[in-house]
Design a protein around this motif. Structure first.
Motif, PDB file in Angstrom:
ATOM      1  N   THR A 140       0.839  -1.217   0.000  1.00 16.87           N
ATOM      2  CA  THR A 140       0.000   0.000   0.000  1.00 16.87           C
ATOM      3  C   THR A 140       0.866   1.256   0.000  1.00 16.87           C
ATOM      4  OG1 THR A 140      -1.733  -1.160   1.199  1.00 16.87           O
ATOM      5  CG2 THR A 140      -1.779   1.256   1.246  1.00 16.87           C
ATOM      6  N   HIS A 141       1.875   1.273   0.843  1.00 20.44           N
ATOM      7  CA  HIS A 141       2.743   2.453   0.945  1.00 20.44           C
ATOM      8  C   HIS A 141       3.619   2.601  -0.298  1.00 20.44           C
ATOM      9  CE1 HIS A 141       1.671   3.358   5.090  1.00 20.44           C
ATOM     10  NE2 HIS A 141       1.748   2.061   5.349  1.00 20.44           N
ATOM     11  N   LEU A 142       4.125   1.473  -0.800  1.00 15.83           N
ATOM     12  CA  LEU A 142       4.980   1.539  -1.990  1.00 15.83           C
ATOM     13  C   LEU A 142       4.184   1.985  -3.208  1.00 15.83           C
ATOM     14  CD1 LEU A 142       7.075  -1.707  -1.433  1.00 15.83           C
ATOM     15  CD2 LEU A 142       7.851   0.661  -1.159  1.00 15.83           C
ATOM     16  N   ARG A 143       2.947   1.498  -3.317  1.00 17.08           N
ATOM     17  CA  ARG A 143       2.092   1.891  -4.434  1.00 17.08           C
ATOM     18  C   ARG A 143       1.809   3.399  -4.367  1.00 17.08           C
ATOM     19  NH1 ARG A 143      -2.193  -1.006  -3.253  1.00 17.08           N
ATOM     20  NH2 ARG A 143      -1.074  -2.938  -3.730  1.00 17.08           N
ATOM     21  N   THR A 144       1.518   3.889  -3.167  1.00 17.31           N
ATOM     22  CA  THR A 144       1.265   5.326  -2.983  1.00 17.31           C
ATOM     23  C   THR A 144       2.494   6.139  -3.373  1.00 17.31           C
ATOM     24  OG1 THR A 144      -0.304   4.897  -1.200  1.00 17.31           O
ATOM     25  CG2 THR A 144       0.637   7.121  -1.333  1.00 17.31           C
ATOM     26  N   ALA A 145       3.665   5.640  -2.956  1.00 14.50           N
ATOM     27  CA  ALA A 145       4.908   6.347  -3.286  1.00 14.50           C
ATOM     28  C   ALA A 145       5.125   6.380  -4.791  1.00 14.50           C
ATOM     29  CB  ALA A 145       6.084   5.673  -2.592  1.00 14.50           C
ATOM     30  N   ARG A 146       4.934   5.226  -5.449  1.00 12.41           N
ATOM     31  CA  ARG A 146       5.134   5.177  -6.900  1.00 12.41           C
ATOM     32  C   ARG A 146       4.200   6.139  -7.621  1.00 12.41           C
ATOM     33  NH1 ARG A 146       2.416   0.324  -9.473  1.00 12.41           N
ATOM     34  NH2 ARG A 146       0.721   1.806  -9.148  1.00 12.41           N
ATOM     35  N   GLU A 147       2.930   6.128  -7.248  1.00 20.63           N
ATOM     36  CA  GLU A 147       1.957   7.005  -7.902  1.00 20.63           C
ATOM     37  C   GLU A 147       2.291   8.475  -7.659  1.00 20.63           C
ATOM     38  OE1 GLU A 147      -1.584   5.569  -6.139  1.00 20.63           O
ATOM     39  OE2 GLU A 147      -1.740   3.802  -7.438  1.00 20.63           O
ATOM     40  N   THR A 148       2.722   8.770  -6.448  1.00 19.67           N
ATOM     41  CA  THR A 148       3.085  10.157  -6.126  1.00 19.67           C
ATOM     42  C   THR A 148       4.272  10.624  -6.961  1.00 19.67           C
ATOM     43  OG1 THR A 148       2.298   9.930  -3.846  1.00 19.67           O
ATOM     44  CG2 THR A 148       3.874  11.705  -4.295  1.00 19.67           C
ATOM     45  N   PHE A 149       5.325   9.811  -6.989  1.00 17.72           N
ATOM     46  CA  PHE A 149       6.519  10.218  -7.717  1.00 17.72           C
ATOM     47  C   PHE A 149       6.290  10.231  -9.230  1.00 17.72           C
ATOM     48  CE2 PHE A 149       8.773   8.508  -3.795  1.00 17.72           C
ATOM     49  CZ  PHE A 149       8.954   9.780  -3.255  1.00 17.72           C
ATOM     50  N   ASP A 150       5.442   9.325  -9.734  1.00 22.32           N
ATOM     51  CA  ASP A 150       5.081   9.373 -11.150  1.00 22.32           C
ATOM     52  C   ASP A 150       4.390  10.695 -11.476  1.00 22.32           C
ATOM     53  OD1 ASP A 150       6.147   7.018 -12.050  1.00 22.32           O
ATOM     54  OD2 ASP A 150       4.279   5.872 -11.959  1.00 22.32           O
ATOM     55  N   ALA A 151       3.447  11.057 -10.615  1.00 23.65           N
ATOM     56  CA  ALA A 151       2.699  12.290 -10.856  1.00 23.65           C
ATOM     57  C   ALA A 151       3.602  13.514 -10.795  1.00 23.65           C
ATOM     58  CB  ALA A 151       1.568  12.418  -9.841  1.00 23.65           C
ATOM     59  N   LEU A 152       4.597  13.471  -9.915  1.00 23.54           N
ATOM     60  CA  LEU A 152       5.496  14.615  -9.756  1.00 23.54           C
ATOM     61  C   LEU A 152       6.614  14.634 -10.794  1.00 23.54           C
ATOM     62  CD1 LEU A 152       5.867  14.623  -5.857  1.00 23.54           C
ATOM     63  CD2 LEU A 152       4.470  16.160  -7.247  1.00 23.54           C
ATOM     64  N   GLY A 153       6.766  13.536 -11.528  1.00 23.28           N
ATOM     65  CA  GLY A 153       7.851  13.474 -12.500  1.00 23.28           C
ATOM     66  C   GLY A 153       9.192  13.175 -11.874  1.00 23.28           C
ATOM     67  N   MET A 154       9.198  12.697 -10.625  1.00 23.91           N
ATOM     68  CA  MET A 154      10.445  12.359  -9.937  1.00 23.91           C
ATOM     69  C   MET A 154      10.827  10.927 -10.311  1.00 23.91           C
ATOM     70  SD  MET A 154       9.699  14.288  -6.293  1.00 23.91           S
ATOM     71  CE  MET A 154      11.247  13.792  -5.544  1.00 23.91           C
ATOM     72  N   THR A 155      11.364  10.769 -11.500  1.00 27.44           N
ATOM     73  CA  THR A 155      11.580   9.462 -12.113  1.00 27.44           C
ATOM     74  C   THR A 155      12.470   8.559 -11.270  1.00 27.44           C
ATOM     75  OG1 THR A 155      11.409  10.548 -14.258  1.00 27.44           O
ATOM     76  CG2 THR A 155      12.340   8.324 -14.233  1.00 27.44           C
ATOM     77  N   ALA A 156      13.574   9.106 -10.760  1.00 23.63           N
ATOM     78  CA  ALA A 156      14.505   8.270 -10.005  1.00 23.63           C
ATOM     79  C   ALA A 156      13.827   7.665  -8.786  1.00 23.63           C
ATOM     80  CB  ALA A 156      15.716   9.101  -9.593  1.00 23.63           C
ATOM     81  N   TRP A 157      13.021   8.450  -8.095  1.00 22.14           N
ATOM     82  CA  TRP A 157      12.334   7.965  -6.898  1.00 22.14           C
ATOM     83  C   TRP A 157      11.212   6.999  -7.283  1.00 22.14           C
ATOM     84  CZ3 TRP A 157      13.855   9.244  -1.935  1.00 22.14           C
ATOM     85  CH2 TRP A 157      14.878  10.215  -1.859  1.00 22.14           C
ATOM     86  N   ALA A 158      10.532   7.277  -8.382  1.00 21.56           N
ATOM     87  CA  ALA A 158       9.472   6.377  -8.825  1.00 21.56           C
ATOM     88  C   ALA A 158      10.036   5.001  -9.175  1.00 21.56           C
ATOM     89  CB  ALA A 158       8.755   6.972 -10.036  1.00 21.56           C
TER      90      ALA A 158
END
Length: 898
Positions: A796-814
């Motif tokens: 749940t937390h990893l999915r939230t992180a991935r979606e957040t970083f995708d939306a922000l364009g923070m590719t390395a973190w995504a």
């Protein structure tokens, strides 16, 4: 005939006119008389035949102190189009040209109005702009032409300027191609001489070719003074030879003609009526007819056309006054002053030229001239008038006041050498003048290149001003000193001295200037008071862009990045509307820096790019370095490490030049991010820890506390937990409510001693405006849960992180989140490139404004482009994004933001 040997250059100019989309123009350089004007005249004639409309202006030495004189001449044929400009541009241009009363316009707004006007005119017919003798253009006009040249992108407009060698001009930095004219070769020189003076005796011909040394003007003019010349005179320098040739041709003219020629040479315009009126005054004759100048026309010294008198070459115009006696020159200036009673600015300059000593009446007239020039946005003309007024001042105190007033204008317009020269010449004697002089010399580059000990001196100066009841002066000195506390590190004693002065000023605690000063000087010690005032003032943004800029800067210092982005974003439109492109990159840099820390890369990309562009254009190297460092940080967060390293190196070069700490700190943060992303955790910790070392040039008192999450992660992964505990203990002692610091500390505690409770505490914080920090916590929480074999919870937390970083364009973190999800047994498709990532920062800025509903004209006004250039960019943007209309564009960007 002067084009002998210039065929290659003429062809190059012709190709430029035929294909203007490839280059915006040319600067033709060379010594006086080398044939620049003849070459450009031939090219302009060919362009006119080819269907282009030619607009001309020419600098005149006597007009250098008349603001926008050159621009007025250039735009006069298209002046009817001014009425169709958007209101702010129309008013600015009309005011600058002296056609209407209005608020003092910025040179940049005048430049935008000129660009818009020319772009509209170019729709009907391509334009060739010709600016001759650019070395003598008034500075305001030269600045506008440079502004236009930098922004000609797709418009069918070409600019050709001529400039004398060894002379500086804004046009040299405007992106125009250089063309250097050299002297003619032996064969071409001989052909030219034979064409203008055939049948010369061999000895004379040889001597003239030797004397002229390939100089076209000498070859065409020296033969006119050959009476009695046998070729045996000793060699004279060329300029002296030409002057002797010109003045010899004048000597044989009737006395009345010589008088009229002297008046015409001293008159800064080509008006025949003015020349005749002043000549009549000198000759004590009621009516002087143009025939008085006929002998000078026959001698090929001048040309008379449609009410104008024009010298065939500037050297001729200069030689005539040089050969006149001081008394004759003075009488001619006084006659012109009498003829120009209805033109007070020009009249004052002629009166000044006729003054042999101090004359307070003329000095006051020049001071009024300076006020009017400043009102029209002509800082250079105002400075020149004030300096001349100072020369004529009868009292030392008045002279000092005028020189310091001129120096202040030089500071405001970015002319450092001029300001330093004027302050030195002022020789301030009393305490108030010394305080003003000290402040003025300290305001360039925020004192970055000065000794940090200077801050303590400024504290003393501000204290003296405060004691004398000059509160406004004291605040300005404090602000100047506070800027130094941002770029350099003056030490605790200097900071305390500044606070002591600020605390006893009779101004409200929430005065934006004092709030900003306090934030820069004591971001942690006074953090609570600053934040209280910022939150109180947050409801009144948009009223005054300068106030918003102060408050945005203050918010950045205390780690309230959400407020910093809000205030600086509110400041930008007003600064644009006022044409304050010097202050605009500062607001934009604060906005970009804050947006990146918040994780809003989509908003930060165009803002950072624009900040860098305007900082470079307005001569602010350290702001350019800071904006470039922000661009490097964005690239690192997007996973483009090659670009990040390139930009970081460029920013570092700018910052190292004078130890600009915020630039170097942001560069170091970028390098830490790159190392983290590449799994080089020891390097990341070493890079980031440098920012906390007061002896390191990357140490910046406030910014060091706002990279705690990155530092904590690097330390834990590098096994440096004990070092991290020491760092956190030090930062926890700062006793400030700084949002960024406390968000970082909560995250650091969670990753240092992970537990459900610590991560929950970090997530319970108000992170609504801090999406990147929320995503960071979710990622770290998910990683820890997976290591604890609580795989289902981790997803749940990893999915939230991935979606957040995708939306922000923070590719390395995504990508990190994706890898963790795969380790937790959940597939995670690779993310395709965001539509916004297909655009350049410039295109993204235009796309976002178009999506917000702005018209092309409104976008052009925001970005200082012509609306036709905006339209061309949109035609390129639509195919890149796969859309066909503004509505589709708005929908796509809105979906991405969601």
């Amino acid at each position: 005939m002067a084009l002998h040997g210039r065929e290659a250059e003429l062809k190059e100019l012709g190709e430029l006119v035929d294909g203007p989309e490839e280059r915006v123009g040319v600067v033709v350089r060379g010594e006086a008389g080398i044939g620049k004007s003849a070459l450009v005249a031939s090219a302009a004639a060919a362009a006119s035949v080819a269907g282009l409309r030619v607009l001309r202006t020419a600098g005149a030495e006597a007009e250098q102190n008349l603001a926008y004189a050159g621009l007025h001449q250039l735009l006069h044929p298209v002046r009817a189009g001014v009425a169709e400009l958007p209101a702010p541009q129309r008013d600015a241009l009309r005011t600058a040209l002296g056609l209407a009363e209005g608020a003092s316009p910025s040179a940049y707004l005048v430049g935008l109005a000129t660009l818009t006007l020319l772009a509209e005119e170019a729709v009907a017919k391509p334009l060739l702009l010709v600016a001759e003798d650019a070395q003598w253009l008034d500075r305001a006009s030269a600045d506008v032409l440079a502004f236009v040249a930098r922004r000609i992108e797709t418009e069918p407009i070409v600019l050709v300027a001529t400039l004398r060698d060894g002379v500086a001009s804004p046009l040299l930095e405007a992106g125009l191609a250089p063309m250097v004219l050299e002297r003619l070769g032996a064969d071409d020189a001989a052909d030219l001489l034979d064409a203008v003076a055939s049948g010369l005796a061999p000895a004379v011909r040889t001597r003239l070719l030797t004397e002229a040394a390939g100089h076209p003007l000498a070859l065409t003019e020296l033969p006119a003074g050959l009476a009695g010349f046998d070729g045996l005179d000793p060699v004279l320098p060329l300029t002296e030879r030409l002057e002797r040739t010109f003045t010899a041709r004048v000597t044989g003219l009737p006395e009345a003609t010589r008088t009229a020629l002297l008046v015409a040479a001293l008159n800064e315009t080509t008006s025949l009526a003015e020349t005749l009126a002043a000549t009549g005054s000198l000759l004590a004759t009621d009516a002087v007819e143009p025939d008085i100048l006929a002998p000078a026309v026959e001698a090929r010294l001048i040309e008379l056309t449609a009410g104008t008198v024009t010298f065939r070459h500037p050297l001729m115009r200069s030689a005539i006054p040089a050969a006149a006696t001081p008394t004759d020159r003075r009488r001619a200036h006084l006659a012109l002053a009498e003829a120009l009673r209805d033109q007070p600015d020009r009249r004052a300059w002629h009166q000044a030229a006729a003054s042999a000593g101090p004359d307070e009446t003329v000095a006051r007239a020049l001071e009024s001239t300076a006020d009017r020039a400043r009102y029209r946005g002509g800082a250079a003309a105002a400075i020149a008038a004030l300096e001349q007024a100072a020369r004529l001042s009868e009292h030392d105190g008045t002279r000092t006041e005028r020189l310091l007033k001129a120096a202040e204008l030089a500071v405001e317009s970015g002319r450092r050498e001029t300001a330093e020269r004027l302050v030195h010449a002022a020789k301030p004697a009393d305490k108030r003048h010394r305080a003003t002089a000290s402040r003025l010399l300290s305001e360039f580059e925020d004192g970055v290149r000065e000794d940090p000990a200077r801050v303590a001196e400024l504290a003393v100066t501000a204290g003296h001003a405060a004691n004398d009841g000059e509160t406004d002066a004291a605040v300005r000195i404090l602000w100047s000193a506070a800027m130094r506390c941002f770029w350099t590190e003056p030490g605790d004693a200097a900071r305390k001295a500044l606070l002591d002065v600020a605390d006893r000023l009779p101004v409200p605690d929430d005065d934006p200037r004092v709030v900003a000063v306090t934030a820069y000087v004591a971001p942690f010690e006074r953090g609570e008071a600053v934040l209280t005032n910022l939150r109180k003032l947050a409801g009144a943004t948009g009223a005054d862009p300068e106030v918003d800029r102060y408050l945005g800067s203050a918010a950045l210092q205390v780690g309230a990045f959400d407020l910093a982005a809000r205030f600086s974003a509110a400041a930008a439109p007003g600064l644009r509307a006022q044409g304050r492109l010097g202050a605009l990159p500062r607001a934009l840099a604060v906005q970009a820096w804050s947006r990146v820390r918040l994780g809003d890369l989509a908003a930060a990309v165009p803002v950072a790019a624009e900040a860098a562009r305007f900082a470079g254009e307005t001569g602010q190297p350290f702001m350019y370095g800071l904006a470039t460092a922000v661009q490097a940080e964005i690239a690192a967060l997007r996973g483009d490490h090659k670009q990040a390293k390139t930009l970081a190196a460029e920013a570092e070069r700018a910052g190292l030049a004078a130890g600009a700490r915020p630039v170097l700190a942001t560069v170091q943060l970028t390098r830490g991010l790159i190392a983290l992303s590449e799994g080089r955790f020891d390097d990341a910790f070493a890079d980031l820890r440098r920012m906390l070392d007061p002896a390191d040039p990357t140490y910046q008192l406030a910014l060091r506390a706002y990279c705690v999450p990155e530092l904590a992660e690097a330390a834990v992964r590098a096994g440096q937990t004990e070092a991290l505990r020491d760092i956190l203990a030090e930062l926890e002692c700062l006793r400030t409510p700084s949002p960024a610091l406390h968000i970082g500390l909560r995250y650091a505690r969670a990753v240092l001693d992970p537990s459900d409770e610590r991560f929950a505490e970090a997530l319970r914080a108000d992170l609504a405006g801090w999406p990147a920090e929320r995503g960071r916590v979710h990622l770290a929480f998910g990683e820890w849960l997976r290591r604890q074999r609580r795989v289902v919870e981790s997803r749940t937390h990893l999915r939230t992180a991935r979606e957040t970083f995708d939306a922000l364009g923070m590719t390395a973190w995504a990508e990190r989140a994706r890898g963790e999800l795969r380790g937790a047994g959940e597939s995670s498709p690779n993310r395709g490139p965001d539509a916004r990532e297909k655009l350049t920062p410039h295109e993204l800025s235009i796309a976002q404004l178009a999506a917000d509903g702005l018209t092309n004209r409104e976008i052009g006004q925001r970005l200082y482009l012509s609306h036709r250039t905006v339209g061309t960019h949109l035609h390129r943007i639509f195919p890149k994004l796969g859309v066909s209309s503004r509505a589709d564009l708005a929908g796509m960007l809105k979906t991405l933001e969601g």
